[in-house]
Design a protein around this motif. Structure first.
Motif, mmCIF file in Angstrom:
data_model
loop_
_atom_site.group_PDB
_atom_site.id
_atom_site.type_symbol
_atom_site.label_atom_id
_atom_site.label_comp_id
_atom_site.label_asym_id
_atom_site.label_seq_id
_atom_site.Cartn_x
_atom_site.Cartn_y
_atom_site.Cartn_z
ATOM 1 N N PRO A 93 -4.676 -12.166 0.546
ATOM 2 C CA PRO A 93 -4.066 -11.425 -0.558
ATOM 3 C C PRO A 93 -3.186 -10.288 -0.079
ATOM 4 N N LEU A 94 -2.343 -9.798 -0.962
ATOM 5 C CA LEU A 94 -1.617 -8.554 -0.723
ATOM 6 C C LEU A 94 -2.609 -7.402 -0.717
ATOM 7 N N VAL A 95 -2.440 -6.473 0.205
ATOM 8 C CA VAL A 95 -3.380 -5.367 0.367
ATOM 9 C C VAL A 95 -2.620 -4.047 0.397
ATOM 10 N N GLN A 96 -3.090 -3.061 -0.366
ATOM 11 C CA GLN A 96 -2.594 -1.701 -0.192
ATOM 12 C C GLN A 96 -3.399 -1.087 0.939
ATOM 13 N N ALA A 97 -2.804 -1.069 2.133
ATOM 14 C CA ALA A 97 -3.539 -0.682 3.330
ATOM 15 C C ALA A 97 -3.662 0.824 3.483
ATOM 16 N N TRP A 98 -2.655 1.562 2.999
ATOM 17 C CA TRP A 98 -2.685 3.028 3.164
ATOM 18 C C TRP A 98 -1.829 3.679 2.093
ATOM 19 N N GLN A 99 -2.277 4.841 1.633
ATOM 20 C CA GLN A 99 -1.486 5.675 0.751
ATOM 21 C C GLN A 99 -1.823 7.123 1.053
ATOM 22 N N GLY A 100 -0.781 7.963 1.181
ATOM 23 C CA GLY A 100 -1.064 9.340 1.577
ATOM 24 C C GLY A 100 0.014 10.312 1.155
ATOM 25 N N ARG A 101 0.136 11.401 1.905
ATOM 26 C CA ARG A 101 0.980 12.522 1.517
ATOM 27 C C ARG A 101 2.419 12.365 1.985
ATOM 28 N N ALA A 102 2.768 11.250 2.586
ATOM 29 C CA ALA A 102 4.156 11.025 2.962
ATOM 30 C C ALA A 102 5.021 10.963 1.710
ATOM 31 N N LEU A 103 6.319 11.191 1.882
ATOM 32 C CA LEU A 103 7.236 11.217 0.740
ATOM 33 C C LEU A 103 8.027 9.921 0.606
ATOM 34 N N TRP A 104 8.620 9.441 1.700
ATOM 35 C CA TRP A 104 9.417 8.222 1.636
ATOM 36 C C TRP A 104 9.391 7.547 3.009
ATOM 37 N N LEU A 105 8.558 6.514 3.133
ATOM 38 C CA LEU A 105 8.371 5.843 4.410
ATOM 39 C C LEU A 105 9.483 4.828 4.654
ATOM 40 N N GLU A 106 9.949 4.793 5.887
ATOM 41 C CA GLU A 106 11.042 3.912 6.289
ATOM 42 C C GLU A 106 10.840 3.486 7.739
ATOM 43 N N GLY A 107 11.712 2.581 8.193
ATOM 44 C CA GLY A 107 11.838 2.261 9.605
ATOM 45 C C GLY A 107 10.588 1.781 10.308
ATOM 46 N N PRO A 108 9.763 0.882 9.719
ATOM 47 C CA PRO A 108 8.568 0.433 10.432
ATOM 48 C C PRO A 108 8.931 -0.380 11.670
ATOM 49 N N ALA A 109 8.248 -0.123 12.763
ATOM 50 C CA ALA A 109 8.465 -0.865 14.013
ATOM 51 C C ALA A 109 7.128 -1.001 14.723
ATOM 52 N N TRP A 110 6.791 -2.222 15.131
ATOM 53 C CA TRP A 110 5.494 -2.492 15.746
ATOM 54 C C TRP A 110 5.554 -2.283 17.252
ATOM 55 N N SER A 111 4.612 -1.502 17.783
ATOM 56 C CA SER A 111 4.468 -1.303 19.218
ATOM 57 C C SER A 111 3.461 -2.323 19.741
ATOM 58 N N SER A 112 3.944 -3.343 20.457
ATOM 59 C CA SER A 112 3.043 -4.369 20.985
ATOM 60 C C SER A 112 2.106 -3.801 22.038
ATOM 61 N N GLU A 113 2.592 -2.845 22.821
ATOM 62 C CA GLU A 113 1.761 -2.234 23.862
ATOM 63 C C GLU A 113 0.704 -1.319 23.253
ATOM 64 N N GLY A 114 1.112 -0.468 22.325
ATOM 65 C CA GLY A 114 0.176 0.468 21.723
ATOM 66 C C GLY A 114 -0.629 -0.100 20.574
ATOM 67 N N ARG A 115 -0.171 -1.244 20.034
ATOM 68 C CA ARG A 115 -0.831 -1.880 18.894
ATOM 69 C C ARG A 115 -0.928 -0.938 17.696
ATOM 70 N N PHE A 116 0.202 -0.322 17.402
ATOM 71 C CA PHE A 116 0.286 0.521 16.212
ATOM 72 C C PHE A 116 1.677 0.355 15.605
ATOM 73 N N LEU A 117 1.818 0.840 14.388
ATOM 74 C CA LEU A 117 3.079 0.770 13.663
ATOM 75 C C LEU A 117 3.688 2.160 13.604
ATOM 76 N N ILE A 118 4.943 2.285 14.048
ATOM 77 C CA ILE A 118 5.688 3.528 13.888
ATOM 78 C C ILE A 118 6.408 3.488 12.546
ATOM 79 N N VAL A 119 6.314 4.560 11.769
ATOM 80 C CA VAL A 119 7.073 4.675 10.521
ATOM 81 C C VAL A 119 7.689 6.070 10.450
ATOM 82 N N SER A 120 8.796 6.167 9.721
ATOM 83 C CA SER A 120 9.472 7.448 9.510
ATOM 84 C C SER A 120 9.279 7.900 8.074
#
Length: 413
Positions: A93-120
């Motif tokens: 299913p579609l999942v709301q994985a996170w919601q927080g105090r950010a204002l406008w998230l953009e530019g997601p990029a996956w770090s294969s080495e760090g295994r995390f997602l960078i967002v702006s």
């Protein structure tokens, strides 16, 4: 014209069954559900306007950590062609994985080495690191100078587009920052937006004027005696103006940066495409897709008005422009933003528009819409990630949605 949706079975969602209660379901209820679905299909066939109440889950879906266990197949994953089933997992299913105090998230990029997602967070001028296993968001870089697009180069170094300082930078492995591009033709860039890397290490990025607002980067100085945008009182000193204002009339472009010579070449201008925004390569890297996000604007040569364009790529140049998709659904012209391709050549597009229509559109390599993901808010950008690159991350204002899929992201983020 958008093709009619492929009917799901059963003809009504299990969410409706639970809401109404099995004891209250009679023949009239089932008949009404069937009529509603039939009317929706008819509207899709005729490509007529669809009002929001008829295109959102009924009763309205609950999202977030307190949401009940999601039903599968997910009623908000909508099929227009059987081929969509080859990239969708029936039990995911579609999942709301996170919601927080950010204002406008953009530019997601996956770090294969760090295994995390960078967002702006463009408005919050902060880069965040999202850890999917823990569903935890941590600050990666503050101040980020209103960063927007991010990606990784062939050596795993983070490339970032900055609205605030109007430049493209690279973070070296030892922590140093290298400025890759900040001017063209003797004039400062506008607000670099999205960025991709080709197999030779060449860097491609868009430079629209969308960061010219105070809350997204650099308000432009008034030109030719006109008022400053948004009626700002322009009283900045010369030094501040140089960094966050003082626009010198730079045209909008799509740029290519040669990895060896560092030569910056404008491969497209505002005459070729109006308001260039998101961009990505096809899996074979022979086609570059470029989004035009301008509302109603047409470039002199016809490239504009919220279309997705395809170009043939060769020797750092683009040719053979054609409309790949016009982003029309139910009589509405939605705004495309970020785009990503999967290994099968399908294009996953962040769609901004009315409730019930916004979310993610999915097109096959021929430009036919085969399905979409219906979300409760517009999506700005998306990326494939996870250890097998089979999880789609979708940024929507202050929220990250995810969907595990039966395909993988193509190449670099």
């Amino acid at each position: 014209m958008t093709p009619p949706p492929v009917p799901r079975k059963p003809g009504f969602s299990r969410r409706n069954l639970l809401a109404l209660g099995a004891s209250t379901l009679g023949a009239s209820t089932l008949g009404a559900a069937a009529l509603t679905r039939s009317a929706s299909a008819s509207a899709a066939e005729k490509n007529v306007a669809v009002s929001p109440p008829s295109v959102i889950t009924s009763p309205p879906r609950v999202w977030g950590p307190k949401a009940p266990v999601a039903f599968t197949p997910d009623p908000d994953i909508i099929f227009y062609d059987p081929s969509f089933g080859t990239v969708i997992l029936g039990n995911a299913p579609l999942v709301q994985a996170w919601q927080g105090r950010a204002l406008w998230l953009e530019g997601p990029a996956w770090s294969s080495e760090g295994r995390f997602l960078i967002v702006s967070d463009v408005m919050g001028s902060t880069q965040y690191r999202y850890l999917p296993e823990e569903r935890c968001m941590t600050v990666f870089r503050k101040e980020s100078y209103h960063s927007n697009g991010n990606t990784y180069d062939l050596e795993g170094r983070l490339l970032t587009c900055e609205h605030g300082l109007r430049r493209v930078i690279r973070w070296e492995h030892d922590g140093r920052c290298t400025v890759l591009a900040e001017s063209f033709g003797g004039k400062r860039l506008n607000s670099p937006n999205d960025i991709v890397v080709d197999p030779s290490g060449g860097i491609w990025f868009t430079d629209p004027p969308y960061g010219d607002r105070l809350w997204e980067g650099h308000p432009d100085a008034p030109l030719d005696g006109k008022k400053a945008k948004d009626n700002l009182t322009w009283n900045l000193d010369l030094e501040a103006t140089e960094q966050i204002g003082g626009r010198e009339g730079q045209d909008t472009h799509v740029f290519h940066l040669d990895p060896e010579t560092r030569k910056l070449t404008a491969v497209l201008s505002g005459k070729d495409i109006a308001g260039p925004n998101g961009l990505c390569f096809s899996p074979d890297r022979k086609t570059l897709y470029v989004v035009s996000s301008e509302k109603g604007a047409m470039a002199p040569d016809g490239g504009g008005y919220r279309n997705i364009y395809a170009f043939d790529v060769g020797n750092g140049a683009l040719r053979n422009r054609r409309v790949f998709a016009d982003m029309t659904l139910g009589g509405h012209k939605l705004m495309p933003d970020g785009i990503k391709a999967d290994v099968l050549g399908n294009l996953w597009v962040a769609a901004n528009g009315p409730l019930g229509l916004c979310g993610v559109f999915v097109y096959n390599p021929a430009g036919k819409m085969i399905g979409r993901l219906r979300l409760p808010r517009s999506v700005s950008n998306l990326a494939f990630g996870g250890t097998q690159r089979d999880r789609l991350f979708m940024c929507a204002e202050n929220t990250i949605f995810t969907l595990d899929v039966a395909t993988q992201g193509a190449g670099l983020a």
